[in-house]
Scaffold this active site. Structure first.
Site, PDB file in Angstrom:
ATOM      1  N   CYS A   1       0.873  -1.180   0.000  1.00 16.63           N
ATOM      2  CA  CYS A   1       0.000   0.000   0.000  1.00 16.63           C
ATOM      3  C   CYS A   1       0.910   1.231   0.000  1.00 16.63           C
ATOM      4  CB  CYS A   1      -0.975  -0.021   1.177  1.00 16.63           C
ATOM      5  SG  CYS A   1      -0.197  -0.017   2.805  1.00 16.63           S
TER       6      CYS A   1
ATOM      7  N   ASN B   1       2.219   1.409   4.443  1.00 19.05           N
ATOM      8  CA  ASN B   1       2.512   0.133   5.115  1.00 19.05           C
ATOM      9  C   ASN B   1       2.195   0.172   6.619  1.00 19.05           C
ATOM     10  OD1 ASN B   1       5.360  -2.100   5.675  1.00 19.05           O
ATOM     11  ND2 ASN B   1       3.303  -2.646   5.108  1.00 19.05           N
TER      12      ASN B   1
ATOM     13  N   CYS C   1      -1.577   0.728   7.401  1.00 23.36           N
ATOM     14  CA  CYS C   1      -3.021   0.420   7.497  1.00 23.36           C
ATOM     15  C   CYS C   1      -3.395  -0.826   6.695  1.00 23.36           C
ATOM     16  CB  CYS C   1      -3.861   1.605   7.015  1.00 23.36           C
ATOM     17  SG  CYS C   1      -3.627   3.113   7.983  1.00 23.36           S
ATOM     18  N   ARG C   2      -3.424  -0.707   5.353  1.00 21.84           N
ATOM     19  CA  ARG C   2      -3.972  -1.789   4.525  1.00 21.84           C
ATOM     20  C   ARG C   2      -3.047  -2.980   4.352  1.00 21.84           C
ATOM     21  NH1 ARG C   2      -5.014   2.066  -0.414  1.00 21.84           N
ATOM     22  NH2 ARG C   2      -3.209   3.027   0.623  1.00 21.84           N
ATOM     23  N   SER C   3      -1.795  -2.745   3.958  1.00 25.91           N
ATOM     24  CA  SER C   3      -0.967  -3.914   3.613  1.00 25.91           C
ATOM     25  C   SER C   3      -0.532  -4.753   4.824  1.00 25.91           C
ATOM     26  CB  SER C   3       0.210  -3.546   2.700  1.00 25.91           C
ATOM     27  OG  SER C   3       1.101  -2.664   3.311  1.00 25.91           O
TER      28      SER C   3
ATOM     29  N   ASP D   1      -7.846   3.685   0.701  1.00 25.70           N
ATOM     30  CA  ASP D   1      -7.045   4.230   1.802  1.00 25.70           C
ATOM     31  C   ASP D   1      -7.971   4.631   2.959  1.00 25.70           C
ATOM     32  OD1 ASP D   1      -5.457   5.735   3.463  1.00 25.70           O
ATOM     33  OD2 ASP D   1      -4.479   6.849   1.845  1.00 25.70           O
TER      34      ASP D   1
END
Ligand code: 4NP
Length: 160
Positions: free
Chosen positions: A11, A14, A16-18, A129
């Protein structure tokens, strides 16, 4: 095992999402008893702002609530990583564009949106995001990432 698969999730920051994708994917692999099929499973950001930081507390909270352990320190992806992974899976199209800028020619890694593994159209292919929004964005991300993890394993492990 020589044909083990290495996977990296990417993301922007690095945090939140990934790292959530990494945690959910590892948990799904473990639940299916597929650990021996995988070598490295990790995650990166395209940007360096948060290098060394723990995942955002909202990612950790949503994962833990769903019984998924999280442990990661943020790292930035570099060109050399494209020879270390079989799959580099981006959360959104901006991540994908940023990856294509640093991808060496003839790199080992297949670079694609993780959402390419969507089968149920209730889920958006883009993992948006969630950083500036509420916890509901993280909940949505979690459901998407769980679905994509299941379908990745259905498609890629069934093949091998
Ligand atoms: P991520 O979310 O890419 O899912 O880790 C973000 C984290 C930090 C920022 C943006 C997105 N930031 O602007 O600092």
């Amino acid at each position: 095992m020589s044909d083990q698969i290495s996977v990296a999730f990417v993301c922007l920051g690095n945090i939140c999402r990934s790292p959530m994708a990494e945690a959910v994917f590892k948990h799904t692999v473990k639940t299916r008893n597929l650990d021996d099929q995988f070598d490295t499973i990790t995650s990166f950001g395209t940007a360096a702002y948060h290098v060394g930081e723990d995942p955002d507390y909202r990612s950790t909270q949503v994962c833990r609530k769903n019984g998924v352990p999280v442990s990661h320190a943020a790292q930035q992806i570099k060109s050399a990583h494209f020879s270390q992974f079989d799959y580099i899976l981006a959360m959104d199209r901006e991540n994908l564009r940023n990856l294509s800028r640093i991808q060496p020619k003839n790199s080992r890694a297949k670079v694609l949106l993780f959402g390419e593994y969507r089968e149920d159209t209730q889920f958006n292919v883009i993992v948006s995001d969630p950083y500036y929004g509420g916890v509901d964005g993280f909940e949505t991300n979690f459901r998407q990432l769980s679905h994509f993890s299941e379908t990745f394993l259905d498609r890629e492990i069934a093949k091998s």
